[in-house]
Write a protein that holds these residues in place. Structure first.
Motif, short mmCIF file in Angstrom:
data_model
loop_
_atom_site.label_atom_id
_atom_site.label_comp_id
_atom_site.label_asym_id
_atom_site.label_seq_id
_atom_site.Cartn_x
_atom_site.Cartn_y
_atom_site.Cartn_z
N ARG A 161 22.22 37.70 7.75
CA ARG A 161 21.87 36.29 7.87
C ARG A 161 23.06 35.46 8.35
NH1 ARG A 161 19.61 34.87 2.03
NH2 ARG A 161 21.59 35.91 1.52
N THR A 162 22.76 34.37 9.05
CA THR A 162 23.79 33.43 9.46
C THR A 162 24.10 32.50 8.29
OG1 THR A 162 22.25 31.74 10.23
CG2 THR A 162 22.86 33.48 11.80
N PRO A 163 25.25 31.81 8.33
CA PRO A 163 25.54 30.83 7.28
C PRO A 163 24.44 29.78 7.14
CG PRO A 163 27.53 31.31 8.50
CD PRO A 163 26.42 32.01 9.23
N ASP A 164 23.88 29.33 8.27
CA ASP A 164 22.80 28.34 8.21
C ASP A 164 21.57 28.91 7.50
OD1 ASP A 164 24.30 26.43 9.47
OD2 ASP A 164 23.44 26.80 11.47
N GLU A 165 21.27 30.18 7.75
CA GLU A 165 20.11 30.80 7.09
C GLU A 165 20.36 30.93 5.59
OE1 GLU A 165 18.34 33.62 10.68
OE2 GLU A 165 19.99 34.35 9.44
N VAL A 166 21.58 31.25 5.21
CA VAL A 166 21.90 31.33 3.78
C VAL A 166 21.78 29.95 3.14
CG1 VAL A 166 23.70 31.86 2.10
CG2 VAL A 166 23.42 33.32 4.10
N PHE A 167 22.28 28.93 3.83
CA PHE A 167 22.20 27.57 3.31
C PHE A 167 20.75 27.15 3.10
CE2 PHE A 167 21.79 22.99 3.88
CZ PHE A 167 22.72 22.52 2.97
N GLU A 168 19.89 27.46 4.08
CA GLU A 168 18.48 27.10 3.96
C GLU A 168 17.81 27.85 2.81
OE1 GLU A 168 14.73 25.44 4.58
OE2 GLU A 168 16.76 24.81 5.15
N HIS A 169 18.17 29.11 2.65
CA HIS A 169 17.63 29.90 1.53
C HIS A 169 18.05 29.27 0.20
CE1 HIS A 169 16.57 33.36 -0.95
NE2 HIS A 169 17.77 33.26 -1.49
N GLU A 170 19.30 28.89 0.08
CA GLU A 170 19.77 28.30 -1.16
C GLU A 170 19.12 26.94 -1.42
OE1 GLU A 170 21.85 29.68 -3.51
OE2 GLU A 170 21.49 31.46 -2.31
N ARG A 171 18.87 26.18 -0.37
CA ARG A 171 18.21 24.88 -0.53
C ARG A 171 16.79 25.06 -1.06
NH1 ARG A 171 14.66 21.66 1.73
NH2 ARG A 171 14.15 23.24 3.31
N ARG A 172 16.05 26.02 -0.48
CA ARG A 172 14.69 26.29 -0.94
C ARG A 172 14.68 26.79 -2.38
NH1 ARG A 172 10.38 26.92 2.42
NH2 ARG A 172 9.58 28.55 1.04
N ARG A 173 15.63 27.66 -2.69
CA ARG A 173 15.73 28.18 -4.06
C ARG A 173 15.97 27.06 -5.05
NH1 ARG A 173 19.47 30.05 -7.85
NH2 ARG A 173 19.10 32.15 -8.72
N HIS A 174 16.90 26.17 -4.71
CA HIS A 174 17.23 25.05 -5.59
C HIS A 174 16.01 24.16 -5.83
CE1 HIS A 174 20.28 22.28 -7.35
NE2 HIS A 174 19.39 21.35 -7.01
N ASN A 175 15.30 23.84 -4.76
CA ASN A 175 14.12 22.99 -4.88
C ASN A 175 13.03 23.67 -5.70
OD1 ASN A 175 15.36 21.03 -3.34
ND2 ASN A 175 14.33 21.61 -1.44
N TRP A 176 12.87 24.98 -5.52
CA TRP A 176 11.87 25.71 -6.27
C TRP A 176 12.18 25.69 -7.77
CZ3 TRP A 176 7.17 27.85 -6.15
CH2 TRP A 176 6.83 28.77 -7.15
N VAL A 177 13.44 25.98 -8.11
CA VAL A 177 13.83 26.00 -9.52
C VAL A 177 13.64 24.62 -10.15
CG1 VAL A 177 15.76 26.31 -11.11
CG2 VAL A 177 15.41 27.93 -9.25
#
Length: 355
Positions: free
Chosen positions: A286-302
């Motif tokens: 994954r690219t850094p941007d893809e990791v950032f987007e994954h973490e953003r979605r995770r945070h919102n889900w939690v």
């Protein structure tokens, strides 16, 4: 990178004066290259090429210094403190945990060794000797090096390093001993704590005993990184009692694990180390941007699932307790502002002083 690979890289990089002279360099030629930075002098008669030195991490650089010291002493030396910690794979080379910048570059040139109590001298500019009457006791062999045992190394770190460093090392040692993945042996944890307390009693009156007792009480095998270890310390210091690795249902039906849950104040917390975004091994394809987007979605889900607000932080926010308090305050996280009492008054007093 595994320890064996690090040691192999370090050993291969170290050059003796004899090898350099056989390659065609004179004494003056060696001195000129040291002056220009083309060669780095590890200790008298032992060198590494400057470009190799600059390309390596501090722990590998220190292994180069240790190999030079071992060769210089013909293998007769017991490595201790930060040198022993390097062999045990402990996280002692992060400047941020000591609240300093760029010190590791200088410190990794100094080998730490035990010496008999009758020894004279300081060990020279590139060695630090610790005089102990039992300097040859409680040692192990790791990849051809002789060093202090893991427990003794931890006790020495408790006396010589900021508590944030010692706690990160204690968490790592405890995790390695009692955890397999997320499974933890509670009897093993209690046995480890009892062993550390016995070691503290045996060192009564010595420097670092209070820190060693605190490590016995506070170390936790669930910490997965030094950033988590230091974040837990800062949380206790401002009066929060975090729950660690709390399971939460994931968006796809599996399980997520929160780094911290501050249940009493209705917040969860997540550590955000740079490695997650820039370390190739952690990031995968994954690219850094893809990791950032994954973490953003995770945070919102939690946030949605737990009905709690979340706060993220990185290394910069936990360097001092004041920075951590300021960061949480900016996100509206309420906290008492004084050290927790749940571990007893002695530990509370220690936490108020620890850095």
């Amino acid at each position: 990178m595994e320890l064996r690979e690090k040691i192999d890289r370090a050993v291969a990089a170290v050059l003796s004066r004899g090898a350099l002279m056989r390659s065609g360099l004179s004494w003056r030629g060696i001195a000129d290259r040291v002056s220009s930075g083309e060669l780095i002098r590890l200790r008298n008669g032992w060198y590494v090429r400057g470009e190799t030195w600059e390309a390596e991490r501090p722990d590998v650089r220190h292994l180069m210094v240790m190999h030079a010291a071992r060769s210089d002493r013909h293998g007769n030396g017991v490595f201790s403190h930060r040198s022993a910690a390097t062999l045990h794979g402990l996280p002692v080379w992060s400047d941020w945990m000591r609240g300093e910048r760029d010190r590791a570059v200088r410190d990794c040139l100094t080998a730490h060794l035990l010496a008999p109590i009758a020894a004279s001298g300081s060990g020279g500019a590139r060695s630090k000797l610790y005089r102990r009457p039992d300097g040859s006791a409680d040692t192990v062999r790791i990849a051809g090096f002789t060093c202090t045992s893991a427990d003794r190394t931890l006790a020495d770190l408790a006396a010589s390093e900021p508590f944030a460093v010692a706690l990160s090392c204690a968490d790592r040692l405890l995790r390695d001993e009692v955890a397999v993945g997320r499974l933890i042996d509670p009897r093993g944890v209690e046995a480890w704590r009892a062993r550390l307390l016995a070691l503290a009693r045996s060192r009564a009156g010595a420097r670092g005993v209070r820190a060693l007792r605190a490590l016995a009480a506070l170390a936790d095998p669930r910490a997965e990184s030094p950033l988590e270890s230091v974040s837990r310390l800062r949380s206790w210091q401002i009066g929060l009692e975090p729950e660690l690795q709390v399971p939460v249902r994931s968006e796809r039906g599996g399980t997520l694990y929160l780094d911290f849950l501050f249940r009493s104040v209705g917040f969860f917390g997540e550590c955000d180390g740079k490695g997650k975004y820039f370390d190739d091994e952690l990031r995968g394809q994954r690219t850094p941007d893809e990791v950032f987007e994954h973490e953003r979605r995770r945070h919102n889900w939690v946030s949605g699932v737990t009905r709690m607000n979340g706060v993220r932080w990185g290394v910069r926010e936990v360097v001092t307790v004041e920075r951590f308090a300021t960061h949480l305050r900016e996100f509206g996280v309420p906290f008492p502002g004084r050290a927790v009492e749940c571990f007893g008054p002695e530990i509370a007093r220690f936490l108020r002083e620890a850095r």
